[in-house]
Design an enzyme around this catalytic site. Structure first.
Site, short mmCIF file in Angstrom:
data_model
loop_
_atom_site.label_atom_id
_atom_site.label_comp_id
_atom_site.label_asym_id
_atom_site.label_seq_id
_atom_site.Cartn_x
_atom_site.Cartn_y
_atom_site.Cartn_z
N GLN A 72 0.55 -1.23 -0.12
CA GLN A 72 0.02 0.09 -0.11
C GLN A 72 0.89 1.47 0.12
O GLN A 72 0.55 2.36 0.50
CB GLN A 72 -0.79 0.13 1.34
CG GLN A 72 -1.92 -1.27 1.26
CD GLN A 72 -2.79 -1.16 2.22
OE1 GLN A 72 -2.98 -0.46 3.05
NE2 GLN A 72 -3.71 -2.28 2.69
N CYS A 73 2.01 1.09 -0.67
CA CYS A 73 2.81 2.36 -0.76
C CYS A 73 2.91 3.06 -2.00
O CYS A 73 2.44 2.59 -2.96
CB CYS A 73 4.42 1.80 -0.65
SG CYS A 73 5.64 2.88 -0.78
#
Length: 198
Positions: A72-73
């Site tokens: 989720q970067c």
């Protein structure tokens, strides 16, 4: 058993317990320093995503790219895509990509190990090489392999891993030769990979 005998036995147990505690703590402290004695990544054993031991000796003779991944970067999409492309392009020539999920940076790798991790990567169409158990890369619980990598290839300003997708390139002898910042895209490492594959 008399009360006096109980007292003596109890004292011995307490004393033994203290000795064992001291021994175990001393052993743990020594183990944490063992990474400094390692000659290559081949001296380490890690866990795969299902919790099985994997000796890194299996990568002897290969060029290895080690990266801490997150789902989720802001860097995830680009890195997943390019790591997949690099792995596919150079695999037959001897490149191996080793991906270590890490949740230390803003909790951006929440997926569990095992099937959850495998399903996540499949759904993301990310073939990011061999995927291992989720680890810490910084701090007192940092995986020994990552302690070794930081020890051998220091970072800018400080040695700690700064963010997701920090990359280490390792030669065919298992020695880390270069470290790349999170914002260095995998495609920009291609020339360095090719040199080591020659």
């Amino acid at each position: 058993m008399t009360s006096f005998t109980q007292y003596i036995v109890g004292a011995c147990i307490v004393g033994l317990g203290g000795y064992l505690y001291y021994y175990i703590k001393s052993y743990e402290m020594a183990s944490k320093e063992d990474y400094k004695k390692a000659k290559s990544i081949y001296d380490f054993t890690v866990k795969d995503t299902y919790g099985n031991d994997v000796s890194l000796e299996k990568y002897k003779g290969h060029v290895v790219l080690i990266v801490n991944i997150a789902s989720q970067c802001g860097l995830t999409k680009t890195n997943y895509k390019q790591l997949t492309e690099i792995k596919e392009k150079y695999y037959d020539q001897g490149l191996r990509v080793l991906s270590f999920p890490c949740n230390q940076f803003n909790s951006q790798m929440p997926e569990d190990d095992g099937e959850a991790m495998v399903c996540h990567l499949r759904d993301a169409k990310a073939d990011v090489g061999d995927v291992f158990a989720k680890i810490d890369v910084n701090g007192p619980n940092a995986d020994p392999l990552y302690q070794y990598l930081q020890h051998k290839k220091s970072g800018t300003f400080f040695d700690a891993i700064k963010w997701n997708f920090t990359k280490f390139l390792v030669n065919k002898e298992g020695i880390p030769v270069k470290r790349y910042a999170p914002y260095t895209e995998p495609k920009d490492i291609a020339k360095d990979i090719e040199k080591l594959l020659e």
